[in-house]
Design a protein around this motif. Structure first.
Motif, PDB file in Angstrom:
ATOM      1  N   TYR A 251       1.295 -37.155  57.602  1.00 35.71           N
ATOM      2  CA  TYR A 251       1.471 -35.959  58.308  1.00 35.71           C
ATOM      3  C   TYR A 251       1.971 -34.689  57.217  1.00 35.71           C
ATOM      4  N   ILE A 252       1.542 -35.022  56.068  1.00 36.24           N
ATOM      5  CA  ILE A 252       1.839 -34.208  54.891  1.00 36.24           C
ATOM      6  C   ILE A 252       0.673 -33.624  54.364  1.00 36.24           C
ATOM      7  N   ASN A 253       0.385 -32.307  54.018  1.00 36.27           N
ATOM      8  CA  ASN A 253      -1.065 -31.746  53.744  1.00 36.27           C
ATOM      9  C   ASN A 253      -1.283 -32.296  52.396  1.00 36.27           C
ATOM     10  N   GLU A 254      -2.510 -32.046  52.093  1.00 36.63           N
ATOM     11  CA  GLU A 254      -3.043 -33.006  50.770  1.00 36.63           C
ATOM     12  C   GLU A 254      -2.387 -32.333  49.576  1.00 36.63           C
ATOM     13  N   GLY A 255      -2.459 -30.990  49.587  1.00 38.26           N
ATOM     14  CA  GLY A 255      -1.704 -29.927  48.531  1.00 38.26           C
ATOM     15  C   GLY A 255      -0.588 -30.352  48.039  1.00 38.26           C
ATOM     16  N   ALA A 256       0.532 -30.714  49.111  1.00 31.68           N
ATOM     17  CA  ALA A 256       1.767 -31.099  48.882  1.00 31.68           C
ATOM     18  C   ALA A 256       1.820 -32.479  48.396  1.00 31.68           C
ATOM     19  N   LEU A 257       1.484 -33.444  48.953  1.00 28.97           N
ATOM     20  CA  LEU A 257       1.212 -34.751  48.703  1.00 28.97           C
ATOM     21  C   LEU A 257       0.593 -35.120  47.478  1.00 28.97           C
TER      22      LEU A 257
ATOM     23  N   ALA B 128     -15.763 -30.753  59.190  1.00 31.23           N
ATOM     24  CA  ALA B 128     -15.886 -29.700  58.231  1.00 31.23           C
ATOM     25  C   ALA B 128     -15.275 -29.780  57.021  1.00 31.23           C
ATOM     26  N   LEU B 129     -13.954 -30.275  57.003  1.00 30.53           N
ATOM     27  CA  LEU B 129     -13.174 -30.253  55.923  1.00 30.53           C
ATOM     28  C   LEU B 129     -13.698 -31.427  55.021  1.00 30.53           C
ATOM     29  N   VAL B 130     -14.196 -32.397  55.529  1.00 31.30           N
ATOM     30  CA  VAL B 130     -14.414 -33.514  54.662  1.00 31.30           C
ATOM     31  C   VAL B 130     -15.814 -33.069  53.935  1.00 31.30           C
ATOM     32  N   LEU B 131     -16.552 -32.286  54.476  1.00 29.34           N
ATOM     33  CA  LEU B 131     -17.829 -31.830  53.701  1.00 29.34           C
ATOM     34  C   LEU B 131     -17.323 -30.613  52.785  1.00 29.34           C
ATOM     35  N   GLN B 132     -16.691 -29.914  53.138  1.00 30.53           N
ATOM     36  CA  GLN B 132     -16.474 -28.577  52.430  1.00 30.53           C
ATOM     37  C   GLN B 132     -14.981 -28.710  51.526  1.00 30.53           C
ATOM     38  N   GLU B 133     -14.365 -29.719  51.665  1.00 32.15           N
ATOM     39  CA  GLU B 133     -12.848 -29.881  51.074  1.00 32.15           C
ATOM     40  C   GLU B 133     -11.896 -28.819  51.087  1.00 32.15           C
ATOM     41  N   GLY B 134     -11.340 -28.626  52.464  1.00 31.56           N
ATOM     42  CA  GLY B 134     -10.560 -27.607  52.577  1.00 31.56           C
ATOM     43  C   GLY B 134      -9.079 -28.426  52.895  1.00 31.56           C
ATOM     44  N   ILE B 135      -8.064 -27.872  53.111  1.00 29.96           N
ATOM     45  CA  ILE B 135      -6.671 -28.401  53.172  1.00 29.96           C
ATOM     46  C   ILE B 135      -6.131 -28.141  54.576  1.00 29.96           C
TER      47      ILE B 135
ATOM     48  N   GLY C 273      -8.511 -23.267  47.839  1.00 24.72           N
ATOM     49  CA  GLY C 273      -8.301 -23.230  46.596  1.00 24.72           C
ATOM     50  C   GLY C 273      -6.951 -23.942  46.308  1.00 24.72           C
ATOM     51  N   LEU C 274      -6.228 -24.668  47.014  1.00 23.53           N
ATOM     52  CA  LEU C 274      -4.977 -25.433  46.577  1.00 23.53           C
ATOM     53  C   LEU C 274      -5.450 -26.805  45.862  1.00 23.53           C
ATOM     54  N   PRO C 275      -5.104 -26.972  44.782  1.00 26.05           N
ATOM     55  CA  PRO C 275      -5.277 -28.339  44.200  1.00 26.05           C
ATOM     56  C   PRO C 275      -4.681 -29.375  45.015  1.00 26.05           C
ATOM     57  N   PRO C 276      -5.509 -30.378  45.098  1.00 24.91           N
ATOM     58  CA  PRO C 276      -6.516 -30.896  44.264  1.00 24.91           C
ATOM     59  C   PRO C 276      -7.922 -30.790  44.660  1.00 24.91           C
ATOM     60  N   LEU C 277      -7.945 -29.714  45.568  1.00 26.48           N
ATOM     61  CA  LEU C 277      -9.267 -29.323  46.077  1.00 26.48           C
ATOM     62  C   LEU C 277      -9.437 -27.904  45.775  1.00 26.48           C
TER      63      LEU C 277
ATOM     64  N   GLU D 229      -8.802 -32.901  37.248  1.00 26.52           N
ATOM     65  CA  GLU D 229      -9.082 -31.652  36.321  1.00 26.52           C
ATOM     66  C   GLU D 229      -9.128 -30.257  37.083  1.00 26.52           C
ATOM     67  N   ILE D 230      -9.165 -30.225  38.334  1.00 22.71           N
ATOM     68  CA  ILE D 230      -9.389 -29.103  39.230  1.00 22.71           C
ATOM     69  C   ILE D 230      -8.379 -28.325  39.191  1.00 22.71           C
ATOM     70  N   GLU D 231      -6.920 -28.783  38.816  1.00 24.81           N
ATOM     71  CA  GLU D 231      -5.782 -28.058  38.629  1.00 24.81           C
ATOM     72  C   GLU D 231      -5.935 -26.907  37.672  1.00 24.81           C
ATOM     73  N   LEU D 232      -6.818 -27.021  36.899  1.00 19.51           N
ATOM     74  CA  LEU D 232      -7.391 -26.025  35.916  1.00 19.51           C
ATOM     75  C   LEU D 232      -7.808 -24.874  36.402  1.00 19.51           C
ATOM     76  N   ILE D 233      -8.517 -24.975  37.254  1.00 20.23           N
ATOM     77  CA  ILE D 233      -9.109 -23.702  37.874  1.00 20.23           C
ATOM     78  C   ILE D 233      -8.295 -22.542  38.176  1.00 20.23           C
ATOM     79  N   GLY D 234      -8.566 -21.354  37.866  1.00 25.83           N
ATOM     80  CA  GLY D 234      -7.593 -20.338  38.018  1.00 25.83           C
ATOM     81  C   GLY D 234      -6.544 -20.444  36.846  1.00 25.83           C
ATOM     82  N   ARG D 235      -6.934 -21.074  35.621  1.00 25.48           N
ATOM     83  CA  ARG D 235      -6.230 -20.906  34.338  1.00 25.48           C
ATOM     84  C   ARG D 235      -7.175 -20.574  33.321  1.00 25.48           C
ATOM     85  N   GLU D 236      -8.158 -19.684  33.545  1.00 21.32           N
ATOM     86  CA  GLU D 236      -9.328 -19.018  32.649  1.00 21.32           C
ATOM     87  C   GLU D 236      -8.301 -18.584  31.357  1.00 21.32           C
ATOM     88  N   LYS D 237      -7.639 -17.799  31.501  1.00 19.71           N
ATOM     89  CA  LYS D 237      -6.875 -17.020  30.412  1.00 19.71           C
ATOM     90  C   LYS D 237      -6.415 -18.050  29.443  1.00 19.71           C
TER      91      LYS D 237
END
Length: 559
Positions: free
Chosen positions: A293-299, A349-356, A374-378, A501-509
């Motif tokens: 019952y908890i969204n994957e980003g929080a979990l 659709a979320l299984v295929l496209q990895e949304g939360i 766009g939320l880690p881990p996806l 490692e997807i946590e690094l997306i958005g950390r280009e600088k």
């Protein structure tokens, strides 16, 4: 039972509504299945004014903005949650700028052997409890000013109350995500009258007010009737004295203290929770049920060791997808199967496209499903494209089971973080693009998708669009451009499972600074000091791991 699972149960307790926790504790061994549990109850919605304005202003302050917003809002929400829990409310949802709460008499069968008069007293005591809670919320939180440097923003609330049938609904399934929400007559009443109340006011449904006046011999309450049926009340001194101290209430409900406890209940101590789980010997079962019952980003944050998600906050570019299904009202049992089939269409659709999947909500106008990309881990480098592809896939899936839906998509920089307090919390996304997606969902024609200009710009080379022109939407002084995605000019992207490692997306600088430092050291032997700092949960460990990995790759000793 393993001590580890006792700790795991306790780590997610604050993210689970009371109904979900208690239901599975009382039905140990019960499997996850779609269900709709009807009961009598009172529904409350508390709408916060000024939240989005505060978020937008603080977002302009760069990296310090998320921390300022988190501290400001959580201080406000902490007061609100403590008041609600002191009146034994079940905080069901953090829904954008609003909070959904209910009080229910779940097991009506246990009252079948008492007199009807006694049962009516219990219902009146429940009603009185919610009115007192509402007035205390209004008295303490209607005029709350946030001051940060030269920024000064007022926060306020308005409240809606309704009573009657409430359905505790559970829907979900593959890939494992489940949602609990409330619906029914009480919820529909609140949703239809909430906006009639202004800041600092309480709106009661007609059904609620008819029961409310039974508490008084000679009602002398300061109220005003709205032309569309809502009864409006404010936390005036007169009303507070009447609701809290009027003697006629205690003559009508002489056993009020026994009927419902109104005193503050301290949250259970950690040792008490451990004993509870150990005695049941069901820690493993409860954890694996509750976590669905908890969204994957929080979990993912909790399971990766983030100790206090409430203190976590960051700015991230997020693509938001809102799906509105207008013909789910929970007026009969068929609505459960329709809600389940509609959520299945989304989750495929979320299984295929990895949304939360963030939330499933319902009111008098239908159901709303909220999704983030766009939320880690996806997270992905092309979340706008992934979001549009998912919306097109949802559209295709939904047409097989439901022909009355609309979809809105928006992309932009948002505040991401934990909201609430140690007793009840959630993991939320706040920003103008989230509001924009919701507005576009409401403007879209039946069975179509609308997206904002930012999403269009990021995907126009890949997705075919039809320009809708400009639209006037709530919250915007100027018209905004809207686009309808028609189809993808390439094969839909079906993404591989993302690693941490997807946590690094958005950390280009930050990554570029690390790489430049290592190159400088390995080629010029120039030493530098690199200080990486931030509050817990901002993703410092992935950056540290990257630094170590790249240093070893360049044959630099690491201790």
């Amino acid at each position: 039972m393993s001590y580890d699972y006792v700790e795991k149960c306790f780590s997610i307790l604050q993210y689970i509504p009371s109904h979900v926790r208690e239901y599975f504790c009382n039905h140990v061994g019960c499997t996850l299945q779609p269900k709709s549990l009807e009961c009598y109850g009172i529904a409350m919605m508390v709408d916060v004014s000024g939240y989005s304005n505060l978020a937008s202003n603080l977002a302009q302050r760069g990296s310090i903005g998320p921390e300022l917003l988190s501290n400001s809002m959580n201080g406000y929400l902490d007061k609100m949650i403590k008041i609600i829990l002191s009146y034994k409310g079940d905080l069901v949802k953090f829904a954008g700028d609003a909070i959904v709460i209910c009080w229910t008499i779940d097991d009506i069968n246990k009252y079948q052997y008492i007199m009807q008069e006694e049962y009516e007293e219990i219902k009146l005591a429940l009603l009185l409890n919610t009115v007192r809670c509402s007035l205390q919320l209004l008295a303490e939180l209607s005029k709350y000013t946030v001051e940060i440097d030269n920024l000064k923003i007022d926060l306020s609330i308005h409240i809606g109350l309704g009573l009657g049938s409430i359905f505790n609904v559970h829907v979900g399934g593959y890939p494992g995500r489940w949602e609990h929400f409330i619906s029914g007559g009480a919820v529909n009443q609140v949703a239809s009258i909430l906006d009639f109340a202004k800041a600092g006011q309480l709106a009661m449904s007609v059904q609620f007010y008819k029961q409310f006046v039974k508490l008084f011999t000679n009602p002398n309450i300061d109220i005003s009737n709205h032309q569309k049926g809502a009864i409006i009340m404010e936390a005036t001194i007169k009303n507070v004295k009447l609701i809290f101290f009027q003697k006629s209430i205690f003559s009508k409900l002489p056993n009020i203290e026994n009927l419902i406890e109104l005193k503050q209940v301290e949250p259970p101590q950690l040792d008490k929770e451990r004993n509870f789980f150990n005695n049941l010997s069901q820690s493993y079962y409860l954890y694996n049920i509750w976590k669905e019952y908890i969204n994957e980003g929080a979990l993912s944050k909790i399971e990766s060791g983030t100790k206090n998600l409430i203190k976590f906050s960051e700015l991230r570019r997020i693509t938001t997808v809102f799906v509105k299904i207008s013909n789910i009202r929970f007026e009969n049992s068929n609505d459960l199967s329709l809600a389940q089939e509609s959520l299945d269409a989304v989750q495929r659709a979320l299984v295929l496209q990895e949304g939360i999947l963030r939330q499933f909500l319902i009111d008098d106008k239908g159901a709303i499903i909220l999704i983030y990309f766009g939320l880690p881990p996806l997270s992905h480098e092309n979340d706008a494209q992934v979001g549009i592809e998912a919306a097109l896939e949802i559209c295709k899936n939904m047409k097989r089971v439901n022909d009355n839906f609309t979809i809105g998509v928006g992309t932009g920089m948002t505040w991401v973080g934990g909201i609430g307090n140690e007793d009840r919390a959630d993991y939320s996304v706040v920003g103008d693009s989230v509001n924009m997606a919701a507005r576009l969902m409401m403007k879209a024609e039946k069975n179509t998708i609308l997206c904002d200009e930012e999403t269009y710009k990021l995907t126009k080379e890949i997705i075919s669009y039809k320009s809708i022109g400009t639209l006037q939407v709530k919250g915007k002084s100027k018209s905004i451009a809207a686009y309808q995605p028609v189809n993808s000019s390439v094969m839909p992207i079906h993404l591989p499972k993302i690693t941490t490692e997807i946590e690094l997306i958005g950390r280009e600088k930050e990554i570029e600074k690390i790489e430049n430092l290592l190159v400088s050291y390995s080629t010029l032997c120039e030493g530098r000091t690199l200080l990486v700092q931030g509050v817990e949960g901002l993703g410092l460990m992935p950056l540290a791991e990257l630094l170590i990995k790249e240093a070893k790759k360049n044959k630099i000793n690491v201790w």
